[in-house]
Structure formats: structure tokens, C-alpha cells
Design an enzyme around this catalytic site. Sequence first.
Site, PDB file in Angstrom:
ATOM      1  N   GLU A 157       6.696  -6.228  -0.490  1.00 22.82           N
ATOM      2  CA  GLU A 157       5.243  -6.346  -0.691  1.00 22.82           C
ATOM      3  C   GLU A 157       4.883  -6.874  -2.079  1.00 22.82           C
ATOM      4  O   GLU A 157       4.168  -6.243  -2.852  1.00 22.82           O
ATOM      5  CB  GLU A 157       4.570  -4.992  -0.451  1.00 22.82           C
ATOM      6  CG  GLU A 157       4.729  -4.477   0.963  1.00 22.82           C
ATOM      7  CD  GLU A 157       4.099  -3.107   1.190  1.00 22.82           C
ATOM      8  OE1 GLU A 157       3.709  -2.452   0.195  1.00 22.82           O
ATOM      9  OE2 GLU A 157       4.009  -2.680   2.356  1.00 22.82           O
ATOM     10  N   GLU A 312       6.828  -3.176   8.983  1.00 22.88           N
ATOM     11  CA  GLU A 312       6.381  -1.792   8.853  1.00 22.88           C
ATOM     12  C   GLU A 312       5.169  -1.543   9.734  1.00 22.88           C
ATOM     13  O   GLU A 312       4.288  -2.397   9.856  1.00 22.88           O
ATOM     14  CB  GLU A 312       5.988  -1.462   7.406  1.00 22.88           C
ATOM     15  CG  GLU A 312       7.111  -1.462   6.397  1.00 22.88           C
ATOM     16  CD  GLU A 312       6.619  -1.058   5.005  1.00 22.88           C
ATOM     17  OE1 GLU A 312       5.554  -0.395   4.921  1.00 22.88           O
ATOM     18  OE2 GLU A 312       7.274  -1.403   4.023  1.00 22.88           O
TER      19      GLU A 312
END
Length: 679
Positions: A157, A312
Site C-alpha cells: 500500500e 486484501e
Amino acid sequence: MQRKYVNEKFPHLLHGGDYNPEQWMDVKDVIWEADMRLMQEANCNEMTVGIFSWAVLEPKEGEYDFSFLDEIIEKIYKNGGRVILATPSGGKPRWMANKYPEVLRVRNDGRREHFDDRHNHCFTSPVYREKITQMNKRLSLRYGKHPAVAAWHISNEYGGTCYCPLCQNAFREFLRKKYDNDIEKLNKAYWATFWSHRFNNFEEIEAPADLTDSRLHGLNLDWRRFTTAQTIDFMKTEIAAVRSGSDIPVTHNFVAWQYDLNHWKIAEHLDFVSWDSYPDWHVKEQTQVASETAFLHDLYRSMKQRPYLLMESAPGCANWKSVNMLKRPDMDTLQSLQTIAHGGDSVQYFQWRKSRGSLEKFHGAVVDHAGTNQTRIFKAISETGRRLKIIDEVAGTLVDSKVALMYDWENMWALNDCLGFKSGKKYNETCRAYYKTFWENAVSVDFVNAHSDLSAYDLVVAPMLYMADKDTVERLSDYVNNGGTLYATYMLGMVDGTDLCHLGGFPADRLKDVFGIWNEETDSLPDDYFGEVSYNGKKYAAKDFCELIHSSGAAVLATYAKDFYSGMPALTCNEYGKGKAYYQAFRDCGDFQKEALQNIVSQLHIEGAIPAPRGGFLYGVTAHKRTDGETEYLFAENYSEREVKGISLGVRYTDMETGVTSDTAELPPYGIRIFKRKV
């Protein structure tokens, strides 16, 4: 249409998630062994490891210990699974921050951060780049040819900005290169004579921040472009290191809310894209959540035009939202299979086993603190995995779209910086509203940016394309001239690539000819004030923005029916070359653009995945397709709380789970059925 697999050596749908076995090393004989058994019971065939393991892998500078990875990768492989192996740059060890403070970011007020949180390293720091290169090379040489490793997960991320002296100097070098070391060229591009903000040399430039110059919109744009470029440069350093001993494909997991990074640019350097999805199911209106999630699935799929990974998602619920509402029964599976419907080749979760302590101890997980296979969530995940096994042959197939929606990060930055018309331009909301029209009608959508090739599409929709440089103007013009249909909206082509207003009237340059209109001025409406538009004998509400446009050859399809500009064009269509260009001059409440776009889709003979019933689809029902050119896979989805019967599939399909062949379908509440047929 050739299949494209995430890894040719493991041509399957992946089912697994983030696994943190290093948190349980003191009880590994119990926990690790239980995990292997539970992974099989949950029908999981993949685990992502190593994301935040740096402090374990290198507990002291230069002292490496890979024993836990050695053991766990081997265990997963012998258990029939595969591993996505992460580089640990998202979480540096404490010793590094203490010894080398330059690796810590500096905030926009000039304060250097202490060791805290994660994702707070300086991308420019030579020390940090050296340390992650050393780590990644060791990982690559040790595991790069291990048959268990299916892909490299580069960091985690990416996001954030740093204002340290190293980044400031790198920013100046970025600008020197972009503006040919000519400070006057930069001053002109930024319109820096405004408020006497001219620069005498590049050394005077500081990154825009709370305490520095943030009124030059060109400077703001270039800072975000630099932040993206510097992140890419750091990522390329990471990739080069893992490539040193491995040819395994690389990916990175995006999060949609990372505003300051242009994900289109980053994706260019990846083998395939991944993203992390955390929708607000049941908290907001269901079809809104479903279509917004679908929007992001299609956006990230489109970046490489191939299957992507859902890296995710939250089993049950997250823990970091203001309200962490549990997914209702069957929603976990529906959310997961929505990914596959939109072209994804994995369903992965954060996290496999709930952390016992710290920030994420109450974040949803496949294995709860109870540690059993008897929880509601574990059973739901197991059911998802069971169904993924049945439809495994879908892996590698592609999505064929005739419609593209233009979504551009740089345009969003410029539009949000614009001080004028009305605060809160709502670019994201507007793009999602146009997307939802197609989603509700089961019409597949690709995404493009302002510099993409548009030639593959019958229809391109470009909401609020405020920034249009010369290349964008030419691409749009050529697309229509060569036979494409372009649907654009208010605020089209107002500024160039450095955020300077186009002279000669809006929209920019050739676009006035393409659309056959010119925009004289914009009326901005208060939130509680609505205009009115007349179209096809009906009246529609207008809100927020009403442009006063003049036709210079375009056919007028709709007109304003209220205020001093009553009778002026509100929707136009212009024939240009072999194509057509539509212009919607106002923001509507959703019903107008649905009517207009459905009419255009019908004229272009663009078909949905299933036939639209008379009167439109039932609430919450939609469908999507994937194909390899020989077999077509149809996903019929129901995001409502009620059962839906008698859905027409148009032609006969075989249900992949029951084997029954039919041209209709029934969907339970929060249900999804997957069908196939030869084409």
C-alpha cells in the site's frame, strides 16, 4: 483471446490471505500445525507472507535470520499451497530509525517523524534504498526459484509524502529536467507572476505545504507528479533487487484512497495489479456499495487489461472504520465472487489468523481468537473456497468491454485544486454515478485515462474532464473522427497540463469543433436549489453546475426549462468525421444520464451480459461475463435481501455447480450463480 494467468506455473484461482506466522513463533508447534490443517479445511491454496517481517528477518543491522520463512514456506508448499512473498519495506525495524533518522519522513510542517506506525519511510533516502535492496536480494536469492513462490508482493500500500531536504532537492531536480533547466519556462507554466510568486532560480522552490507556497496550481500538480515518480523510482529499486535471482512476476497492492499517487503510472511497472477492498456493506445503500466496489474492480483490472488479484478483504468486518458492521450471511461469499466476476483471479483476506495484540487484534480474520473451524466466518470462507474450486477453470479468462469510462488522477488533482464555481467538485462521485448506469444494466465497462488508446471502444464516457492537454485533445478528437462515440460533460477542457486556462473559449481547441458547442459561462447552484431540463418530453432536475453553452452546429437534444437561460442547450450531439460527440452541460440527479446513456447504448447495439427486462432490471440484480474466446462464463448477481426468480439469461447456459442447463436463473438473497457455455 488468449488466457493470461498470474503465474503460468500455477494456472488457478487463488484463495488465501495475509499470514503472519512470525507473531506465533513461541507456540509454532501448536499454531502453525493448526494453521496448515485449517487452511485445507477452508479450501485455501495460497498465503501471503513477509509483509511486515523486517524486524524478525533482520533483528540487528546486518544480522539476518530467515529460519521462520524457510520453515513456513516449506510447510505451506507441502500442504499443497503457494506463497506470495512480500518485500518488507512497508514496516522498517526500530534499530534502523534510531541509527539512521534520514529514513524517517518529514511532515509538511517541517517536523521529522519519530519511529511510528508503518508506511512512513522516505522514498528518497539512499540509506533506506540500500537497506531494502540488501534485504530484497537476499530474499530473491533464497526463495526466488522455490516452487512454492507464485509472485512477489512489492511492499504494501504505497502512499504518503515526505518533505525532508533529500525529497526537496529531488523535487527541484525533477523540475529542472521537466522544464529544461529554464526557470522562466517554469514561471510561465505556473503563471507565477500572480501575487509576485515568481522564482529566480530552482533553489528557491519548495514543495507546496501548509507553511509554503500552495497557491500555484501548476506547482501543486507537479509535486504530486513528483511524489508518484519518486514512489515509482523506489519501487523499481525494489523490483530490480528481487529480479536479481528470480523471474517470478511482481505485483503491488493498491488502496483506492491513496490520493497523492497516480495508480495508472505505477501499474505500468508491474506484471499484474492487486488491490485491497474494504466496502461498507449494510452501512450504506446496498447497490451503491456494490456498484462502487465494482467500479474499483474494473478500474484496477483495466490498468493491465488482464486478471488482477484481490490482495486484501475483511472476513466478517474490519476494525478501523467508525462503524464496523458484520457482513450478513452469504455476503462474504457474494463479495468474494464479485471479484471473479469482474476479472479477478483471487480472493484473499486480511487476515488469516487474528492478531492477539496491538492495533489489528479485532480486525476480521478467517481464524478467530477461538482458533476453531466452527465460527460463522470460517464456514463462510470455506464455502467461498469450495465454490472457487468448482469454477477454477475461469482463471486466466478476460473481460471484453465496448464501453470505457475515463478516470484520471491528474485531472482529479487539478479539479479539486480549482477555486471556482463551487467547492466540492465531487469528481469521484460523478464518475461512479455514470458507472452505475452501466452496472445496473449489466453492461461491462473498462477504464481509461486521459492519455489512453481509445480505439477499442464503441463508447467513451468522460465525466468532468477539466484538464486536457494537447495530447488529450488530439486523442479525443481522433477517436470521434475515426468513428467513436464520445459522451462528455460540463467542465470539459478548461485547463492544460500545467493548469493554465485554455484561451479561445471552452472546451479547448479542436474540442469546440468536435462537440459543435462553446461554453460561455457556468451557473453554480446552492445545494438546496435545483434547475430544470426538458428532454424527450420529460422534465429532469439539474443541480450544482449548469453551463450556458451555445451550439455552433450541434443538434440540441435537451434544453434548460428554468431560470434566465431557459431554452438554451443542455444536451447536444454533434457529428464529427465518422463519429458522434455528445455534451451534457449540467449535473443531473442520476435519472437524466441514465435515460440519455441507455438511448445511446441502444443505438450502438451494445449488449449487456444478460437481456434487460422490460421496465429495467430488478433492484440489486446485475451480471458480468468473462471469456477466452471459446467459452463464456456468466456471473448473475443479486445484492438484495430478497430472492429473485425468472431472470432471463438470453441463451442457454450450464450452471457450473449444479450442471443444469437453462436460459433462466433464480438467485437467493445475496446470491450469485456462475454459468458457462461454448461460443
